[in-house]
Motif scaffolding. Structure first.
Motif, PDB file in Angstrom:
ATOM      1  N   UNK A  60       0.830  -1.206   0.000  1.00 34.13           N
ATOM      2  CA  UNK A  60       0.000   0.000   0.000  1.00 34.13           C
ATOM      3  C   UNK A  60       0.864   1.255   0.000  1.00 34.13           C
ATOM      4  N   UNK A  61       0.447   2.230  -0.790  1.00 29.71           N
ATOM      5  CA  UNK A  61       1.106   3.539  -0.789  1.00 29.71           C
ATOM      6  C   UNK A  61       0.581   4.409   0.351  1.00 29.71           C
ATOM      7  N   UNK A  62      -0.509   3.991   0.969  1.00 25.06           N
ATOM      8  CA  UNK A  62      -1.228   4.852   1.895  1.00 25.06           C
ATOM      9  C   UNK A  62      -1.120   4.457   3.360  1.00 25.06           C
ATOM     10  N   UNK A  63      -0.871   3.182   3.641  1.00 26.03           N
ATOM     11  CA  UNK A  63      -0.855   2.729   5.036  1.00 26.03           C
ATOM     12  C   UNK A  63       0.035   1.502   5.188  1.00 26.03           C
ATOM     13  N   UNK A  64       0.363   1.183   6.423  1.00 26.70           N
ATOM     14  CA  UNK A  64       1.198   0.019   6.713  1.00 26.70           C
ATOM     15  C   UNK A  64       0.387  -1.024   7.470  1.00 26.70           C
ATOM     16  N   UNK A  65       0.941  -2.217   7.577  1.00 29.37           N
ATOM     17  CA  UNK A  65       0.283  -3.277   8.344  1.00 29.37           C
ATOM     18  C   UNK A  65       0.130  -2.856   9.807  1.00 29.37           C
ATOM     19  N   UNK A  66       1.127  -2.177  10.336  1.00 32.17           N
ATOM     20  CA  UNK A  66       1.047  -1.720  11.723  1.00 32.17           C
ATOM     21  C   UNK A  66      -0.079  -0.698  11.907  1.00 32.17           C
ATOM     22  N   UNK A  67      -0.264   0.172  10.929  1.00 35.33           N
ATOM     23  CA  UNK A  67      -1.355   1.154  11.022  1.00 35.33           C
ATOM     24  C   UNK A  67      -2.711   0.458  10.955  1.00 35.33           C
ATOM     25  N   UNK A  68      -2.848  -0.547  10.105  1.00 34.17           N
ATOM     26  CA  UNK A  68      -4.102  -1.317  10.042  1.00 34.17           C
ATOM     27  C   UNK A  68      -4.360  -1.977  11.393  1.00 34.17           C
ATOM     28  N   UNK A  69      -3.341  -2.595  11.966  1.00 36.95           N
ATOM     29  CA  UNK A  69      -3.487  -3.234  13.275  1.00 36.95           C
ATOM     30  C   UNK A  69      -3.933  -2.208  14.325  1.00 36.95           C
ATOM     31  N   UNK A  70      -3.274  -1.059  14.349  1.00 37.61           N
ATOM     32  CA  UNK A  70      -3.601  -0.031  15.343  1.00 37.61           C
ATOM     33  C   UNK A  70      -5.041   0.451  15.179  1.00 37.61           C
ATOM     34  N   UNK A 112      -5.424   3.830  17.026  1.00 38.40           N
ATOM     35  CA  UNK A 112      -5.218   4.824  15.967  1.00 38.40           C
ATOM     36  C   UNK A 112      -6.526   5.002  15.218  1.00 38.40           C
ATOM     37  N   UNK A 113      -6.874   6.241  14.974  1.00 42.50           N
ATOM     38  CA  UNK A 113      -8.032   6.506  14.133  1.00 42.50           C
ATOM     39  C   UNK A 113      -7.629   6.298  12.683  1.00 42.50           C
ATOM     40  N   UNK A 114      -8.580   5.959  11.865  1.00 44.44           N
ATOM     41  CA  UNK A 114      -8.317   5.786  10.444  1.00 44.44           C
ATOM     42  C   UNK A 114      -7.830   7.072   9.814  1.00 44.44           C
ATOM     43  N   UNK A 115      -7.447   6.974   8.556  1.00 39.42           N
ATOM     44  CA  UNK A 115      -6.914   8.141   7.873  1.00 39.42           C
ATOM     45  C   UNK A 115      -7.964   9.223   7.649  1.00 39.42           C
ATOM     46  N   UNK A 116      -9.206   8.913   7.928  1.00 38.81           N
ATOM     47  CA  UNK A 116     -10.251   9.911   7.770  1.00 38.81           C
ATOM     48  C   UNK A 116     -10.530  10.210   6.314  1.00 38.81           C
ATOM     49  N   UNK A 117     -11.163  11.309   6.090  1.00 35.11           N
ATOM     50  CA  UNK A 117     -11.517  11.692   4.735  1.00 35.11           C
ATOM     51  C   UNK A 117     -10.406  12.531   4.137  1.00 35.11           C
ATOM     52  N   UNK A 118     -10.299  12.493   2.826  1.00 40.56           N
ATOM     53  CA  UNK A 118      -9.349  13.337   2.129  1.00 40.56           C
ATOM     54  C   UNK A 118      -9.921  13.660   0.754  1.00 40.56           C
ATOM     55  N   UNK A 119      -9.320  14.567   0.006  1.00 40.92           N
ATOM     56  CA  UNK A 119      -9.882  14.950  -1.292  1.00 40.92           C
ATOM     57  C   UNK A 119     -10.046  13.778  -2.264  1.00 40.92           C
ATOM     58  N   UNK A 120      -9.130  12.836  -2.254  1.00 42.67           N
ATOM     59  CA  UNK A 120      -9.250  11.697  -3.168  1.00 42.67           C
ATOM     60  C   UNK A 120     -10.430  10.809  -2.794  1.00 42.67           C
ATOM     61  N   UNK A 121     -10.624  10.588  -1.492  1.00 44.71           N
ATOM     62  CA  UNK A 121     -11.759   9.772  -1.059  1.00 44.71           C
ATOM     63  C   UNK A 121     -13.076  10.474  -1.380  1.00 44.71           C
ATOM     64  N   UNK A 122     -13.112  11.775  -1.175  1.00 39.92           N
ATOM     65  CA  UNK A 122     -14.317  12.552  -1.493  1.00 39.92           C
ATOM     66  C   UNK A 122     -14.624  12.451  -2.989  1.00 39.92           C
ATOM     67  N   UNK A 123     -13.607  12.611  -3.817  1.00 35.41           N
ATOM     68  CA  UNK A 123     -13.804  12.515  -5.266  1.00 35.41           C
ATOM     69  C   UNK A 123     -14.333  11.137  -5.646  1.00 35.41           C
TER      70      UNK A 123
END
Length: 92
Positions: free
Chosen positions: A32-42, A48-59
């Motif tokens: 993944x270019x956006x997250x790591x396995x450790x971030x998914x686990x967290x 850890x909260x998810x990456x939330x919304x961003x312009x690409x997700x909104x689009x």
């Protein structure tokens, strides 16, 4: 297989939090270019909260209907419809 009705985006996101979804699998394999396995686990254990919304997700959300229309036009023999349920195989 358990089926949950999708009533709104917040409930859908809450259901996904309990599972490893297709969006997260690449991170588990270091792809993944956006997250790591450790971030998914967290995120799954709640430290850890998810990456939330961003312009690409909104689009992507805005373009969902247009993409579905394009697929229907390109493949008129396919049945394309918006998901109304979230499925979880609780045995696995």
């Amino acid at each position: 297989m358990k089926m949950f009705p999708i009533t709104n985006r917040a409930d859908w996101l809450a259901l996904r939090k309990a599972d490893v979804t297709a969006s997260e699998v690449p991170a588990l394999f270091g792809l993944s270019k956006f997250t790591t396995a450790l971030q998914v686990y967290a995120e799954k254990v709640g430290t850890r909260n998810g990456q939330g919304d961003n312009p690409s997700m909104r689009a992507g959300r805005i373009m969902e209907a247009a993409i579905a229309a394009a697929v229907r036009e390109e493949r008129p023999d396919w049945r394309v419809e918006k998901a109304e349920h979230y499925y979880r195989d609780e045995a696995h």
